[in-house]
Design an enzyme around this catalytic site. Sequence first.
Site, mmCIF file in Angstrom:
data_model
loop_
_atom_site.group_PDB
_atom_site.id
_atom_site.type_symbol
_atom_site.label_atom_id
_atom_site.label_comp_id
_atom_site.label_asym_id
_atom_site.label_seq_id
_atom_site.Cartn_x
_atom_site.Cartn_y
_atom_site.Cartn_z
ATOM 1 N NE ARG A 136 -15.961 25.281 1.316
ATOM 2 C CZ ARG A 136 -15.146 24.859 2.297
ATOM 3 N NH1 ARG A 136 -14.412 25.730 2.961
ATOM 4 N NH2 ARG A 136 -15.062 23.582 2.599
ATOM 5 C CB SER A 181 -19.943 21.079 -2.151
ATOM 6 O OG SER A 181 -19.214 19.942 -1.756
ATOM 7 C CD GLU A 194 -19.082 24.937 -1.151
ATOM 8 O OE1 GLU A 194 -18.029 24.459 -1.576
ATOM 9 O OE2 GLU A 194 -19.673 24.472 -0.144
#
Length: 280
Positions: free
Chosen positions: A153, A202, A272
């Site tokens: 990520r 998320s 995130e």
Amino acid sequence: MAPLVWFKSGGPADWLFEPRDADDLADFLRDLDHAIPVMALGLGSNLIVRDGGFPGVVVRLGKAFATVEAIDATMLRCGGGASGILVSSTARDAGVAGLEFLRSIPGTVGGFVRMNGGAYGSEVKDILVEAEVVLRTGERRMLALTDLDYSYRHSGLPEGAVVIGATFRGRPGEPQAIQAEMDRISASREASQPLRSKTGGSTFKNPDGHKAWQLVDAAGCRGLTVGGAQVSEKHTNFLINTGTGTSADIEALGEEVRRRVKAKSGIDLQWEIQRVGVAK
């Protein structure tokens, strides 16, 4: 900015710029005072804009950048504003497998490339050939996979750069089998995620060897609220704006979840979701 992000919260940007095409964007960034911050905006799905707004220019890529075309039996050239649904559907029609997971990520190609977006066991680094960007100086540049220094990520995309396109490589496949995999992914998301809520996707990265949602659940955070923000009852790695939540509520809830997980498991959850702007 609230109408442009999935959480439906957040203050104003100083400027919103929707370029006519890549040259228009390059000219704009070249001539813009380099002290002014620039942020690219896709669908606004993985983003908290704080209630004081964004002190700079938000660049939103419109229809001119929402293009996808097959260039051979395994590769697609995609505009930075193309959605995951458009990319995966075009790949299916062209008989290109391996891009089905993009259907499950609520964003655009620019965001996928920037964040090394992933789901269901695949990541953008697995399919990316190269990305085209406009740098903060207005220079257009092609970046190969190795230039982006991908990790989980995260990418090494230069600060202020706007992704205007990417080339993805899959593998030959049968459209019916590709559609079946996309249907499986869609059904799994529908069953497990709060898709019809004001959410940001998320919230936390999965720590090595752990699932973020399991850590959040074990810390007793399912359904936890701060103001108008709530930890989803359906999937504990999703935060929800119940209707009256501010960005401050949402961010404070995320920090309280992080505190409780640290106290319970000793693990520091990392955001995130991107958080930008200034507090009100």
